[in-house]
Each structure stands twice: as structure tokens, then as C-alpha cells.
Design an enzyme around this catalytic site. Structure first.
Site, mmCIF file in Angstrom:
data_model
loop_
_atom_site.group_PDB
_atom_site.id
_atom_site.type_symbol
_atom_site.label_atom_id
_atom_site.label_comp_id
_atom_site.label_asym_id
_atom_site.label_seq_id
_atom_site.Cartn_x
_atom_site.Cartn_y
_atom_site.Cartn_z
ATOM 1 N N ASP A 134 29.289 -14.169 -20.449
ATOM 2 C CA ASP A 134 27.822 -14.219 -20.343
ATOM 3 C C ASP A 134 27.315 -12.968 -19.623
ATOM 4 O O ASP A 134 26.106 -12.747 -19.529
ATOM 5 C CB ASP A 134 27.339 -15.520 -19.685
ATOM 6 C CG ASP A 134 27.879 -15.723 -18.285
ATOM 7 O OD1 ASP A 134 28.693 -14.903 -17.822
ATOM 8 O OD2 ASP A 134 27.470 -16.720 -17.644
ATOM 9 N N SER A 135 28.256 -12.115 -19.174
ATOM 10 C CA SER A 135 27.883 -10.781 -18.703
ATOM 11 C C SER A 135 27.147 -10.017 -19.799
ATOM 12 O O SER A 135 26.481 -9.015 -19.518
ATOM 13 C CB SER A 135 29.133 -10.003 -18.272
ATOM 14 O OG SER A 135 30.116 -10.042 -19.293
ATOM 15 N N ASP A 184 32.208 -17.606 -23.116
ATOM 16 C CA ASP A 184 31.621 -18.173 -21.896
ATOM 17 C C ASP A 184 30.594 -19.233 -22.262
ATOM 18 O O ASP A 184 29.816 -19.062 -23.210
ATOM 19 C CB ASP A 184 30.893 -17.074 -21.113
ATOM 20 C CG ASP A 184 31.593 -16.729 -19.820
ATOM 21 O OD1 ASP A 184 32.415 -17.533 -19.334
ATOM 22 O OD2 ASP A 184 31.317 -15.637 -19.294
ATOM 23 N N LYS A 213 35.062 -20.742 -21.544
ATOM 24 C CA LYS A 213 35.241 -20.588 -20.094
ATOM 25 C C LYS A 213 34.024 -21.159 -19.406
ATOM 26 O O LYS A 213 32.897 -20.949 -19.872
ATOM 27 C CB LYS A 213 35.422 -19.111 -19.724
ATOM 28 C CG LYS A 213 35.447 -18.878 -18.213
ATOM 29 C CD LYS A 213 35.940 -17.490 -17.836
ATOM 30 C CE LYS A 213 34.902 -16.402 -17.940
ATOM 31 N NZ LYS A 213 33.716 -16.608 -17.086
ATOM 32 N N GLU A 271 32.350 -21.959 -15.281
ATOM 33 C CA GLU A 271 32.475 -21.630 -13.858
ATOM 34 C C GLU A 271 32.467 -22.898 -13.012
ATOM 35 O O GLU A 271 31.774 -23.864 -13.340
ATOM 36 C CB GLU A 271 31.292 -20.737 -13.430
ATOM 37 C CG GLU A 271 31.253 -19.406 -14.160
ATOM 38 C CD GLU A 271 30.091 -18.512 -13.727
ATOM 39 O OE1 GLU A 271 29.332 -18.890 -12.794
ATOM 40 O OE2 GLU A 271 29.937 -17.432 -14.337
ATOM 41 N N GLU A 312 37.517 -14.190 -9.534
ATOM 42 C CA GLU A 312 36.637 -13.015 -9.455
ATOM 43 C C GLU A 312 36.286 -12.717 -7.996
ATOM 44 O O GLU A 312 35.799 -13.601 -7.270
ATOM 45 C CB GLU A 312 35.358 -13.266 -10.278
ATOM 46 C CG GLU A 312 34.405 -12.074 -10.234
ATOM 47 C CD GLU A 312 33.309 -12.115 -11.291
ATOM 48 O OE1 GLU A 312 33.315 -13.014 -12.160
ATOM 49 O OE2 GLU A 312 32.425 -11.235 -11.226
#
Ligand code: KIV
Length: 268
Positions: free
Chosen positions: A46-47, A85, A115, A117, A184
Site C-alpha cells: 500500500d506504499s 497489501d 499482507k 498489519e 519494519e
């Protein structure tokens, strides 16, 4: 280079002590290049919101935006495992939402895993995703979707209590069934401890050399971004300044009448 990478391949690489090379990609030509150059895992992070869409952080990224990029990357990949993401609020509001959104990334986008978080709070969602056969990668440490709660992009787990909590979260995620875990911006010693304690691979970004693999944002590695690189980024090329020189020269040559030259026209 072995054949198609699956989640099982990554476990096998950890078992053999072979490091995993992961990168992000957001478009088809980059995915083709990264795949052909040997990356094991390609993450449509999602970056993309910050790197490609001009958002200030990752929070505005939507499932349709992710899908657009996941589909493009899918078309460029052969060997690497494609992970997508799950963007902010695509899984936090309830299991039904999480299943529908992850299902779209797999069914429509062609992702082979998602993925998400978070620690023990997201364990029930991970179990449900596995029930519908969606493999899940975890993400601990600096979790950019929690940027407002964390108060900035800072190293996580420096305090003993935070470190202890991260180790517990990592074990809960492993027990929930994640096939790999991104760490991270975590101190190297803590990343090493987590890596030792898990049988699934850890993939570090700003987490030191002892993780089972590494991931970088491809634009950072290639020097495509603006400004100086972050501490944990190694720039392997300076493509932004090269590209800028090329564009400046093109503009000059158009204005001078040097482009197009005789080689760039149809005489008949
Ligand atoms: O969104 C992303 O690119 C990521 C990686 C930096 C791990 O989550």
C-alpha cells in the site's frame, strides 16, 4: 534459480538458511524486470499510495486502487510469489469485509497471498482468511497504517516492554498461520530474536541483517524517489537524476530543433 516460488518455498529457504529477496512493484514493466532479475517475492504494497499516487501516507489507499496495481503486476510476474497489501480499513471492520476484500485481491487481482498489519488483534481475521484459502503474510514493528497512533515513522520495539510485546505478537501470528512476517524498523537485536524464535521466515526492512530475508521499496533501491534515502535504504542506482538529465536534454533538443533528427523521421 529454482522454479515458481510458493509460500512453501519460503519456509524451505528458511530451513536451508538461504536468504529471501523481496521487493515491491506497482506496475507491469517493473514487475517483469524484478521477476526476471531474481526476486523471490513481489509485494504490491500500500506504499503505492505514497510512491505512485502522491498521497501523504498509506491511509487513503482503497481496495480498487490496490486491485488496479495488483492486476498490472500479475501480468508481469512468472516466478516470484505475488503478495498484495490489504489497505487501511479493508480488514479492520469485520471478518466479512476482510474476506470479501482479500477474496477480490486473489480472485480478480491474481494475488497469491495478502499482507496485513498488526499483532494478536488481527489473529482472528488471519484464521478466517486461511479458512477460505488465502495465505497471509504478517507485518509488525513500524506499521504505517497506525501512523497517527505511533506518532511518526519511528523505530519500534526499543523499550523492553514494546520488545516483549512484539515477540508475543510474532508468536501469536505464527500460531495463527501466517507464512512469513515482515519486520519494519525494528532494532537488529530484536529482529534477530524474533527470527530465531519463529519457524516461519522473517522479512526485514530496517530490521538488520539477521532476518531470513529483506524487502525494499523498488523505487528506493533504484533511486527514483525525491530527497535523500532513508537510513535503511541502499540505493543501487540513481535513476531519478539520470531520467531528469535525459528529459532536460530532450526539452533542450526540441527547442533547438535538434530532435527529431534524420534517424527519427519517415522520409516517405
Ligand atoms: O507497503 C509496503 O511497501 C510495505 C513494505 C515496505 C514492507 O509494507
Amino acid at each position: 534459480m529454482p522454479g515458481k516460488v510458493t509460500t512453501a518455498t519460503l519456509l524451505e529457504l528458511k530451513r536451508k538458511g538461504v536468504k529471501i529477496a523481496a521487493l515491491t512493484a506497482y506496475d507491469c514493466p517493473t514487475a517483469r524486470m524484478v521477476d526476471a532479475s531474481g526476486a523471490d517475492v513481489v509485494l504490491v504494497g500500500d506504499s503505492v499510495g505514497m510512491v505512485k499516487l502522491g498521497y501523504e501516507n498509506t491511509l487513503p489507499v482503497t481496495v480498487p486502487e490496490m486491485l488496479h496495481h495488483v492486476k498490472a503486476v500479475r501480468r508481469g510476474l512468472g516466478r516470484a510469489l505475488l503478495v498484495a497489501d490489504m489497505p487501511y480499513l479493508s480488514y479492520e471492520l469485520g471478518v466479512a469485509d476482510a474476506l470479501a476484500n482479500a477474496g477480490r485481491l486473489v480472485k480478480e487481482g491474481g494475488a497469491e497471498a495478502v499482507k496485513l498489519e498488526g499483532g494478536m488483534d488481527v489473529a482472528p481475521i488471519i484464521k478466517e482468511l486461511l479458512r477460505i484459502n488465502v495465505p497471509v503474510m504478517g507485518h509488525l514493528g513500524l506499521t504505517p497504517q497506525a501512523i497517527h497512533r505511533l506518532g511518526g515513522y519511528k523505530v519500534q520495539g526499543r523499550k523492553a516492554s514494546e520488545a516483549e510485546r512484539m515477540v508475543t505478537d510474532a508468536k501469536v501470528l505464527e500460531a495463527s498461520g501466517v507464512f512469513a512476517l515482515v519486520l519494519e524498523c525494528v532494532p537488529s537485536g530484536l529482529a534477530r530474536e524474533i527470527t530465531r524464535k519463529l519457524s516461519i521466515p522473517t522479512i526485514g526492512i530496517g530490521a538488520g541483517p539477521r532476518c531470513d530475508g529483506q524487502i525494499l521499496v523498488v523505487d528506493d533501491l533504484l533511486g527514483l524517489g525525491e530527497g535523500p534515502p532513508l537510513t535503511f535504504v541502499k540505493r543501487y542506482a540513481e535513476l531519478r537524476s539520470l531520467s531528469s538529465q535525459a528529459v532536460t536534454q530532450y526539452c533542450q533538443e526540441v527547442r533547438d530543433g535538434r530532435f527529431p533528427g534524420p534517424d527519427h523521421e519517415f522520409s516517405k
